[in-house]
Design an enzyme around this catalytic site. Sequence first.
Site, short mmCIF file in Angstrom:
data_model
loop_
_atom_site.label_atom_id
_atom_site.label_comp_id
_atom_site.label_asym_id
_atom_site.label_seq_id
_atom_site.Cartn_x
_atom_site.Cartn_y
_atom_site.Cartn_z
N ASP A 242 0.81 -1.22 0.00
CA ASP A 242 0.00 0.00 0.00
C ASP A 242 0.85 1.27 0.00
OD1 ASP A 242 0.90 -0.49 2.59
OD2 ASP A 242 -1.07 -1.00 3.37
N ASN B 117 -7.47 -3.83 14.06
CA ASN B 117 -8.87 -4.11 13.67
C ASN B 117 -8.96 -5.26 12.67
OD1 ASN B 117 -7.88 -2.99 11.33
ND2 ASN B 117 -9.28 -1.26 11.27
N HIS C 175 -7.20 -5.56 9.86
CA HIS C 175 -6.95 -5.27 8.44
C HIS C 175 -5.63 -5.87 7.96
CE1 HIS C 175 -4.89 -1.07 9.23
NE2 HIS C 175 -3.98 -2.00 9.15
N GLU D 186 -9.61 -2.38 5.12
CA GLU D 186 -10.27 -2.19 6.41
C GLU D 186 -11.47 -3.13 6.54
OE1 GLU D 186 -8.66 -0.61 8.44
OE2 GLU D 186 -8.29 1.49 8.00
C1 GLP Z 1 -0.59 -0.41 8.64
C2 GLP Z 1 -0.29 -1.14 7.30
C3 GLP Z 1 -0.45 -2.63 7.44
C4 GLP Z 1 0.17 -3.10 8.73
C5 GLP Z 1 -0.63 -2.57 9.90
C6 GLP Z 1 -0.05 -2.91 11.26
O1 GLP Z 1 -1.64 0.46 8.62
N1 GLP Z 1 -1.05 -0.65 6.19
O2 GLP Z 1 0.15 -3.27 6.31
O3 GLP Z 1 0.18 -4.50 8.81
O4 GLP Z 1 -0.88 -1.20 9.78
O5 GLP Z 1 1.04 -2.10 11.55
P1 GLP Z 1 2.01 -2.35 12.79
O6 GLP Z 1 2.91 -3.42 12.38
O7 GLP Z 1 2.72 -1.02 12.95
O8 GLP Z 1 1.16 -2.68 13.94
#
Ligand code: GLP
Length: 268
Positions: A67, A137, A139, A144
């Site tokens: 992304d 959440n 995702h 989402e």
């Molecule tokens: C972000 C990314 C995801 C990631 C998630 C968790 O928003 N778009 O690809 O897996 O959040 O992030 P973290 O590893 O900082 O908890």
Amino acid sequence: MQIIIYDNAEQVAQNAAQWVLSLLKDKPHPVLGLATGSTPIKLYNELVKHYKAKRTSFAHVTTFNLDEYYDISCDSPQSYRSFMQHHLFDHINIETANTFLPTCNKDQDPRKQGLDYEAYIKQAGGIDLQILGIGANGHIGFNEPTSSLRSRTRIKTLTQQTLLDNSRLFKSNELQPSLAMTMGIASIMDARYILLMATGKHKADAVMQMITQGVSSNCPASILQMHENAVILLDKDAASKLPDHAYYEWVNEQNQHLNEKFGLFHKF
Ligand code: GLP
């Protein structure tokens, strides 16, 4: 799904790195799907370490990130391009031209940008191994809750929780985009292997829902129950709400015996 529980986040990263090394060894032109967020940083550190110790090479690797934020310039420190350069690409021998992130340029039709990204992945032969984190959440990427389980790369509006979770990475005077271009759930499911990493207590609910509840767009990561080769690497905290720890351990012991006897099951 194969669920492997480790004592801590370091072990999760070390073992995830072994999967990547094994792909790089097995395939002459491997295609790697990459993720951002705090979780994969330790994995990227491991990969840099292995590269610097001359145990692997990224010369023929192509990467696709999940992304990118809407209307953010590549050189903005908050862009996922900058994140990847900083944590991985700047420290290994990968060709920049072989590192892809979705574009989310405000002056171009987002549908075309999504379709183009899907076409690039296809041209590269599809993703061999997709690295994933999980949002609190549930995702994956920026898909989402309520995202279509058949979605493809497209623009998404982020939830308040995601904005809040990621706000730590933006200074108070910086505008945090509330839109992003993300690979879809179906795009992720096309990967031949999927490696999801989750660490920390704040992921325990999402992990429990992903593994023990029915497949639902309310927890996009639950779709991995339908993937043939999904491996979930957890630390004890992220696994703390799962039942059956002993069973997962037992399965992994059996798999190790089978691997010793018949060779690795996960040949790419
Ligand atoms: C972000 C990314 C995801 C990631 C998630 C968790 O928003 N778009 O690809 O897996 O959040 O992030 P973290 O590893 O900082 O908890």
